[in-house]
Write an enzyme that holds these catalytic residues in place. Sequence first.
Site, short mmCIF file in Angstrom:
data_model
loop_
_atom_site.label_atom_id
_atom_site.label_comp_id
_atom_site.label_asym_id
_atom_site.label_seq_id
_atom_site.Cartn_x
_atom_site.Cartn_y
_atom_site.Cartn_z
N GLY A 542 0.84 -1.20 0.00
CA GLY A 542 0.00 0.00 0.00
C GLY A 542 0.87 1.24 0.00
O GLY A 542 2.05 1.19 0.35
N VAL A 543 0.26 2.35 -0.40
CA VAL A 543 0.96 3.61 -0.36
C VAL A 543 0.03 4.64 0.25
O VAL A 543 -1.14 4.71 -0.12
CB VAL A 543 1.36 4.08 -1.78
CG1 VAL A 543 2.15 5.37 -1.72
CG2 VAL A 543 2.17 3.00 -2.48
N GLY A 545 -0.24 8.73 2.46
CA GLY A 545 0.36 10.05 2.52
C GLY A 545 1.70 9.99 3.25
O GLY A 545 2.62 10.77 2.99
N PHE A 546 1.82 9.04 4.10
CA PHE A 546 2.99 8.91 4.95
C PHE A 546 4.16 8.26 4.21
O PHE A 546 5.32 8.57 4.43
CB PHE A 546 2.53 8.04 6.13
CG PHE A 546 3.58 7.62 7.10
CD1 PHE A 546 4.33 6.47 6.87
CD2 PHE A 546 3.79 8.33 8.27
CE1 PHE A 546 5.28 6.06 7.81
CE2 PHE A 546 4.73 7.91 9.19
CZ PHE A 546 5.48 6.77 8.96
N GLY A 547 3.87 7.39 3.30
CA GLY A 547 4.91 6.68 2.56
C GLY A 547 4.40 5.31 2.15
O GLY A 547 3.19 5.09 2.10
N LYS A 548 5.32 4.41 1.88
CA LYS A 548 4.91 3.08 1.42
C LYS A 548 4.70 2.11 2.59
O LYS A 548 5.36 2.23 3.62
CB LYS A 548 5.97 2.51 0.49
CG LYS A 548 6.02 3.20 -0.86
CD LYS A 548 7.10 2.58 -1.73
CE LYS A 548 7.10 3.29 -3.09
NZ LYS A 548 8.30 2.96 -3.87
N LYS A 563 5.32 0.25 7.85
CA LYS A 563 5.03 1.52 7.20
C LYS A 563 6.31 2.33 7.26
O LYS A 563 6.85 2.56 8.34
CB LYS A 563 3.94 2.20 8.05
CG LYS A 563 3.03 3.11 7.32
CD LYS A 563 1.81 3.24 8.22
CE LYS A 563 1.10 4.54 8.14
NZ LYS A 563 0.08 4.69 9.14
N ASP A 661 -9.75 10.33 10.69
CA ASP A 661 -9.63 9.91 9.30
C ASP A 661 -10.27 8.53 9.11
O ASP A 661 -9.66 7.60 8.62
CB ASP A 661 -8.14 9.89 8.89
CG ASP A 661 -7.97 9.95 7.36
OD1 ASP A 661 -8.97 10.24 6.65
OD2 ASP A 661 -6.86 9.69 6.88
#
Length: 849
Positions: A542-543, A545-548, A563, A661
Amino acid sequence: MNKKVPNTNHLFPLFWLVCITIWFNAIHGSSQPNKADSLILGCGLEGGGKDTDGRQWEPDNKYVSGGKSVTSKATFQDPSLLSVVPYMTARIFPSEAAYKFPVQPDKRYWLRLHFYPALYSNFDPSNSYFSLTANDVVLLTNFSASITCQALSQAYIDREYSLAPLNSNSLTLTFKPSEHHNGAFAFVNGIQLVQMPDLFDTATMVGFADQSVDLKPLHSQTMFRLNVGGQFISPMQDSGLSRMWYDDTPYLYGAATGVTTQAAKDVKINYQTMPQYVAPPSVYSTSRSMGEDKDVNLRYNLTWVFNVDPNSMYLARLHFCDYYYSQVNELVFQIFLNNQTATDVFDVIAVSGGKGVPIYKDYVVYTQGNDEGVGNTLWLALHPSVDQKPSYYDALLNGVEIFKLNDTDLSGPNPLPSELMEEHEEKERTFEEEEEGVSTATKRHIVIGGATVGGAGLVAAILIVALKNKKKAPASYSNTTSSWLPVYGNTHTNGTKKSMSGKSNSGGSNHLSAMTQGLCRYFSLQEMRHATKNFDDSNVIGVGGFGKVYKGVIDNGFKVAIKRSNPQSEQGVNEFQTEIEMLSKLRHKHLVSLIGFCEEGEEMCLVYDYMALGTLREHLYKGNKPLETLTWKQRLEICIGAARGLHYLHTGAKYTIIHRDVKTTNILLDENWVAKVSDFGLSKTGPNMNQGHVTTVVKGSFGYLDPEYFRRQQLTEKSDVYSFGVVLFEVLCARPALNPNLPKDQVSLSDWALQCKRKGTLENIIDPCLKGKINPESLNKFADAAEKCLSDCGLDRPSMNDLLWNLEFALNLQENLAAAASSSHVDDETHQFEEVNLNNDNNDMEAQT
Ligand SMILES: *[C@@H]1O[C@H](CO)[C@@H](O)[C@H](O)[C@H]1NC(C)=O
Ligand SMILES: *[C@@H]1O[C@H](CO)[C@@H](O)[C@H](O)[C@H]1NC(C)=O
Ligand SMILES: *[C@@H]1O[C@H](CO)[C@@H](O)[C@H](O)[C@H]1NC(C)=O
Ligand SMILES: *[C@@H]1O[C@H](CO)[C@@H](O)[C@H](O)[C@H]1NC(C)=O
């Protein structure tokens, strides 16, 4: 305004002043105490000053009557102090000293005392132990404001006493440092002495119906004051007596918490002969009742539990106003106090005489007990009066106040902070010492430490922790409890525990508090590389906003999700730290568990349990093609799981936590289809009880954003409820929250679904795979609940708990179970929530039924 008389314009302000005065007198009644009889003193506050509510605090020096005292400013301003006045200055008494105030001998007075145990020049608050008397009445003995605040996780405390007529023209408040502690001193930050109307008369003694207690000569200490089913009421919003009323949810017992209701706009609270100062209309126009289901109601008691001192007398004042029913024998219920019948047949309408007419009932209970913890709780329970055969099996409460009563001595012991809390403090202290000299003002402090947490909410949350844990670990918590009594203080925070910042060190994170470091595992970057084949793209699952996010394997075969932050993003750093701080302290079956983290140089990784079945979203639709259709029952179970996770965040944890969120990509599924809420990068603790919300920069995902949050930038847990409402419709309709390819009126799922629901065409837009497979009643229950979540105004949205109840009901309907089955569900729930262990050192905090 009136053009023909132009010269009267200057009169308008005066005219309004007169009107306002008339109005003020009208609403506050004529027995309003004389302003001249009210003293509001900032201790050590030279020249006086205004607090954030605009109230003027006068200097205290002219009332200091004997003994030595010094004035001092606090050296540290806790971020939770909403107002500098009166907390940042103090009068300190190194030896016995007194204040003397003129009073009327035959009048009752409120005495409110404010304490902020900070460092005052070289007076260390941990050395402060003192007694306080008001003429001959003992208010405090061996009192430590510091210990009390610590146990409550509060930066400051406010105490409220009501002193019966003293038969004297003066009130002498004597502060006396304890003789048993070296270097003990006394201090006080603010004193309010306000003449009060005759609020107390007589009350029946529970268990002795023929005995009544004359309250007039008794002094009291306010322990709890709750706006049941409503919100925090600030002193300025009170009906003239500057009281604070808190939300009742933290005191509810078990998961069967009933439902909250609000008077319809057209119902006016009709005080008739009762003075309005008894309680403001905002208390009487909200309430909690048991719920719609008669069978469920017959099986449980709507119950509140309060921690109190054993062997003391308490006055419980219950406020009622039925703004819904208007006939006698529609709603009749029993009132129990400490498991004794206080009133067997109570019919609000019969007593009040009509709809919208408020009344209150006073009961006195004695908490017989011992030092082993017997007698340190006060139980209030309501149950339908079955024998009366009322039209509805339900019960109702609008407000409750609990006062400790005594004619000579109201003092109680200091609370014992839990061992856990002490351990954490100790760890933090050591860590701070190690880091000494390093700047501590950090962003993180604002993100986490500075996230001030809500008033009674938090204290009460701790109280509940105390109650819940008592069963398991009696040694950790105090048995003597006046202390847990959380009434006063607007906000509470862990802000006094300073957050760390500093230069890099290798063995662990340089940004995280010692406590957090102790709670979750630290991984080296090498371990992370090893687990993910050097962050190979083939392992990306997954990707964000924080990164991969990578799939990884640690400890010879244990699957994890890792993460990895994008080092460029500053936002990433903050959210990374928020997530660690939050998640490491939270454990729940329906929250994704954080296993550990890695922070080395620029690299930051979070390590979680691997969720084999991925996100909820990908099981609903993916590129418009559902993978394998989830049945309605599965979908309901997933929604219920996620709702439990959110409910825990809102109410079960030490602080109220707002996820911010909530969306279908943040609801993950493990190999057994158990839903787990994830991604706490945006979470906030809150709400701030004084305002009932947390003000923040708007964040979150479009399509799910609470319109109220967007408009007012105020965050409450109801913002999560809104987003969850969108999730519910997404689950029902199997389409994204926003789909720009659709015609304009269909782009936003929340708008479109509400529109269809209102037109009665919802069936046309549900997931075609579900057509004909949903029990219509289950669908209705679900859609009604989802619609309520999307109410424009947060107040109209259900709590996560109410929502859970409705979802469970929808599930029962789908399973064609009789309503009776739902009550057994309620029982399961009770266990689940009761057993949620909030201690941080336990990794397995799920239900242990
Ligand atoms: C009042 O307080 C004293 C001292 O703590 C105690 O002995 C007495 O029982 C109390 N009285 C009542 C009615 O609670
Ligand atoms: C009242 O009953 C509850 C539940 O049975 C029990 O846990 C509690 O200790 C009782 N309280 C008192 C004061 O007897
Ligand atoms: C409600 O509380 C009373 C008093 O503790 C108790 O006797 C009764 O059994 C309770 N009822 C239910 C349904 O729990
Ligand atoms: C005063 O309170 C402290 C903290 O609760 C306690 O340790 C101490 O024993 C008390 N002292 C007396 C004389 O009661």
